[in-house]
Design a protein around this motif. Structure first.
Motif, PDB file in Angstrom:
ATOM      1  N   UNK A 231       0.872  -1.171   0.000  1.00  0.00           N
ATOM      2  CA  UNK A 231       0.000   0.000   0.000  1.00  0.00           C
ATOM      3  C   UNK A 231       0.912   1.224   0.000  1.00  0.00           C
ATOM      4  N   UNK A 232       1.070   1.862  -1.171  1.00  0.00           N
ATOM      5  CA  UNK A 232       2.059   2.931  -1.308  1.00  0.00           C
ATOM      6  C   UNK A 232       1.373   4.294  -1.373  1.00  0.00           C
ATOM      7  N   UNK A 233       2.109   5.335  -0.904  1.00  0.00           N
ATOM      8  CA  UNK A 233       1.531   6.669  -0.801  1.00  0.00           C
ATOM      9  C   UNK A 233       2.521   7.766  -1.214  1.00  0.00           C
ATOM     10  N   UNK A 234       2.832   8.019  -2.463  1.00  0.00           N
ATOM     11  CA  UNK A 234       2.490   7.185  -3.611  1.00  0.00           C
ATOM     12  C   UNK A 234       3.668   6.327  -4.094  1.00  0.00           C
ATOM     13  N   UNK A 235       4.867   6.497  -3.456  1.00  0.00           N
ATOM     14  CA  UNK A 235       6.037   5.758  -3.921  1.00  0.00           C
ATOM     15  C   UNK A 235       6.486   4.662  -2.966  1.00  0.00           C
ATOM     16  N   UNK A 236       6.135   4.803  -1.693  1.00  0.00           N
ATOM     17  CA  UNK A 236       6.553   3.831  -0.684  1.00  0.00           C
ATOM     18  C   UNK A 236       5.400   3.562   0.266  1.00  0.00           C
ATOM     19  N   UNK A 237       5.392   2.406   0.916  1.00  0.00           N
ATOM     20  CA  UNK A 237       4.423   2.169   1.984  1.00  0.00           C
ATOM     21  C   UNK A 237       4.810   2.949   3.229  1.00  0.00           C
ATOM     22  N   UNK A 238       3.837   3.262   4.038  1.00  0.00           N
ATOM     23  CA  UNK A 238       4.092   3.951   5.305  1.00  0.00           C
ATOM     24  C   UNK A 238       3.329   3.242   6.420  1.00  0.00           C
TER      25      UNK A 238
ATOM     26  N   UNK B 214      -5.515 -11.637   8.141  1.00  0.00           N
ATOM     27  CA  UNK B 214      -4.775 -10.472   7.640  1.00  0.00           C
ATOM     28  C   UNK B 214      -3.488 -10.351   8.445  1.00  0.00           C
ATOM     29  N   UNK B 215      -2.537  -9.603   7.887  1.00  0.00           N
ATOM     30  CA  UNK B 215      -1.257  -9.448   8.583  1.00  0.00           C
ATOM     31  C   UNK B 215      -0.534  -8.221   8.054  1.00  0.00           C
ATOM     32  N   UNK B 216       0.384  -7.712   8.871  1.00  0.00           N
ATOM     33  CA  UNK B 216       1.262  -6.609   8.471  1.00  0.00           C
ATOM     34  C   UNK B 216       2.701  -7.109   8.431  1.00  0.00           C
ATOM     35  N   UNK B 217       3.483  -6.558   7.526  1.00  0.00           N
ATOM     36  CA  UNK B 217       4.888  -6.948   7.388  1.00  0.00           C
ATOM     37  C   UNK B 217       5.781  -5.708   7.455  1.00  0.00           C
ATOM     38  N   UNK B 218       7.017  -5.927   7.897  1.00  0.00           N
ATOM     39  CA  UNK B 218       7.963  -4.827   8.046  1.00  0.00           C
ATOM     40  C   UNK B 218       9.311  -5.228   7.469  1.00  0.00           C
ATOM     41  N   UNK B 219      10.056  -4.228   7.011  1.00  0.00           N
ATOM     42  CA  UNK B 219      11.425  -4.462   6.553  1.00  0.00           C
ATOM     43  C   UNK B 219      12.304  -4.823   7.745  1.00  0.00           C
ATOM     44  N   UNK B 220      13.481  -5.354   7.449  1.00  0.00           N
ATOM     45  CA  UNK B 220      14.411  -5.768   8.505  1.00  0.00           C
ATOM     46  C   UNK B 220      15.791  -5.158   8.248  1.00  0.00           C
ATOM     47  N   UNK B 221      16.572  -5.049   9.322  1.00  0.00           N
ATOM     48  CA  UNK B 221      17.954  -4.594   9.194  1.00  0.00           C
ATOM     49  C   UNK B 221      18.059  -3.239   8.523  1.00  0.00           C
TER      50      UNK B 221
ATOM     51  N   UNK C 203      10.308   1.403   6.344  1.00  0.00           N
ATOM     52  CA  UNK C 203      10.055   0.524   7.489  1.00  0.00           C
ATOM     53  C   UNK C 203       8.872  -0.399   7.218  1.00  0.00           C
ATOM     54  N   UNK C 204       7.798   0.157   6.704  1.00  0.00           N
ATOM     55  CA  UNK C 204       6.587  -0.626   6.470  1.00  0.00           C
ATOM     56  C   UNK C 204       6.738  -1.487   5.228  1.00  0.00           C
ATOM     57  N   UNK C 205       6.324  -2.722   5.343  1.00  0.00           N
ATOM     58  CA  UNK C 205       6.312  -3.623   4.192  1.00  0.00           C
ATOM     59  C   UNK C 205       4.916  -3.757   3.627  1.00  0.00           C
ATOM     60  N   UNK C 206       4.653  -4.898   3.042  1.00  0.00           N
ATOM     61  CA  UNK C 206       3.341  -5.151   2.474  1.00  0.00           C
ATOM     62  C   UNK C 206       2.340  -5.567   3.529  1.00  0.00           C
TER      63      UNK C 206
ATOM     64  N   UNK D 184      15.744  -6.517   0.006  1.00  0.00           N
ATOM     65  CA  UNK D 184      15.371  -7.944  -0.069  1.00  0.00           C
ATOM     66  C   UNK D 184      14.507  -8.430   1.082  1.00  0.00           C
ATOM     67  N   UNK D 185      14.412  -7.652   2.177  1.00  0.00           N
ATOM     68  CA  UNK D 185      13.513  -8.053   3.257  1.00  0.00           C
ATOM     69  C   UNK D 185      12.158  -7.370   3.156  1.00  0.00           C
ATOM     70  N   UNK D 186      11.964  -6.556   2.124  1.00  0.00           N
ATOM     71  CA  UNK D 186      10.696  -5.846   1.960  1.00  0.00           C
ATOM     72  C   UNK D 186      10.049  -6.303   0.663  1.00  0.00           C
TER      73      UNK D 186
END
Length: 331
Positions: free
Chosen positions: A12-19, A41-48, A55-58, A103-105
């Protein structure tokens, strides 16, 4: 009778990245149907170091369990409809975002199979055809705005990878899930195209029913997955295609022309935000066209972030902890 389920991840991007406002949309989804979306449902986050890019993933939406693929697809359509109704953000079904190098996002399209007569035979036969099936949804053509190949996610993501002798080890292209006991196909990228998804599910359905057991070669599979992630259809896939056509004919063009190819061509011509808007339109309407909805003027809202954390992330923590423990074999 086999059982089927789907987990679909999208950005879910706004408009170039997720937040972190993605959590607000998930909170709205949970509010819409608490009994279902608490578990589906679930939320995902980047790592490292990837959190420096975003920070926010898909986000993930999942279907229920179904005895046939028609009802499964109808369920997926309903989950998509629910997500489109609560999300003002652009919904981007890609394995990895075109402008990031994380690669973690990444996002996946995962299929669960259970209640199988012969799990060993089904597993081996799916592995045999999986390099070819992957091309039906492969969809992550760029990294940092530059062309990578068919799927940066499949080649580099931490969450999928070459097959190992331990089928329960989590981060492989196909596993036996410790938590659910299902065969979990993890390799597929998300795509907007429901017709391609339908074909993929029909192929899996037929492969499940095969009485014959195909040769099982981990080394060959791991070689092919890299070639497919980089180059798509290659000469080594020709025997798989010919074998597939013996029990389910498909024109070769469906493997030669991938979602990744279409996205990259569109991106080259139209740029990043218009591509994400076109993907959003495709996810919402089924049409990957140059006539997306008007792009909202996105602004960070700390109030929405707070509501997302309080209304979704915190209530989900107990279930997230439970899933983590089950998936990693802690209990």
């Amino acid at each position: 009778m086999p059982l089927y389920g789907i987990e679909e991840e999208v950005f879910l991007v706004e408009p170039e990245k997720p937040s972190l406002q993605s959590l607000y949309y998930l909170a709205q989804l949970l509010r819409k149907n608490p009994k279902f979306y608490y578990f589906h449902s679930a939320s995902n986050f980047a790592r490292g170091k990837d959190i420096l890019e975003a920070l926010m993933g898909g986000v993930e939406i999942a279907t229920g369990v179904h005895h046939n693929i028609d009802s499964l697809l109808n369920d997926l359509k309903l989950r998509r409809k629910d997500l489109t109704e609560v999300s003002l953000a652009l919904i981007v079904p890609l394995g990895s975002l075109l402008n990031l190098s994380s690669p973690t996002n990444t996002c996946a399209f995962q299929i669960h199979l259970s209640q199988l007569d012969n799990k060993e035979r089904v597993y081996r036969n799916l592995v045999y055809f999986l390099p070819l099936l992957t091309l039906l949804t492969i969809n992550a053509p760029a990294v940092g705005g530059k062309y990578f190949g068919q799927s940066y996610r499949i080649f580099h993501s931490f969450a999928v990878g070459p097959l190992k002798n331990d089928r329960e080890e989590r981060f492989q292209d196909i596993i036996i899930s410790k938590r659910l006991g299902t065969i979990e196909l993890r390799v597929f990228d998300p795509t907007w195209d429901l017709e391609r998804i339908k074909v993929l599910l029909q192929l899996i359905e037929v492969i499940i029913q095969l009485d014959y057991q195909y040769p099982f070669d981990l080394k060959n599979y791991n070689y092919l997955r890299k070639k497919v992630a980089l180059h798509g259809y290659c000469k080594e896939l020709e025997p798989l295609y010919q074998e597939l056509c013996k029990f389910y004919y498909l024109p070769k063009e469906i493997f030669l022309e991938t979602p990744s190819d279409r996205v990259w061509r569109y991106y080259q011509k139209n740029g990043l935000v218009k591509t994400y808007a076109a993907l959003d339109n495709a996810y919402r309407s089924g049409s990957f066209s140059p006539r997306p909805r008007k792009i909202p003027n996105f602004k960070k809202s700390w109030a929405k972030i707070a509501l997302g954390l309080a209304g979704y992330y915190l209530p989900k923590l107990p279930y997230v902890a439970y899933k983590f423990g089950r998936e990693h074999g802690y209990f």
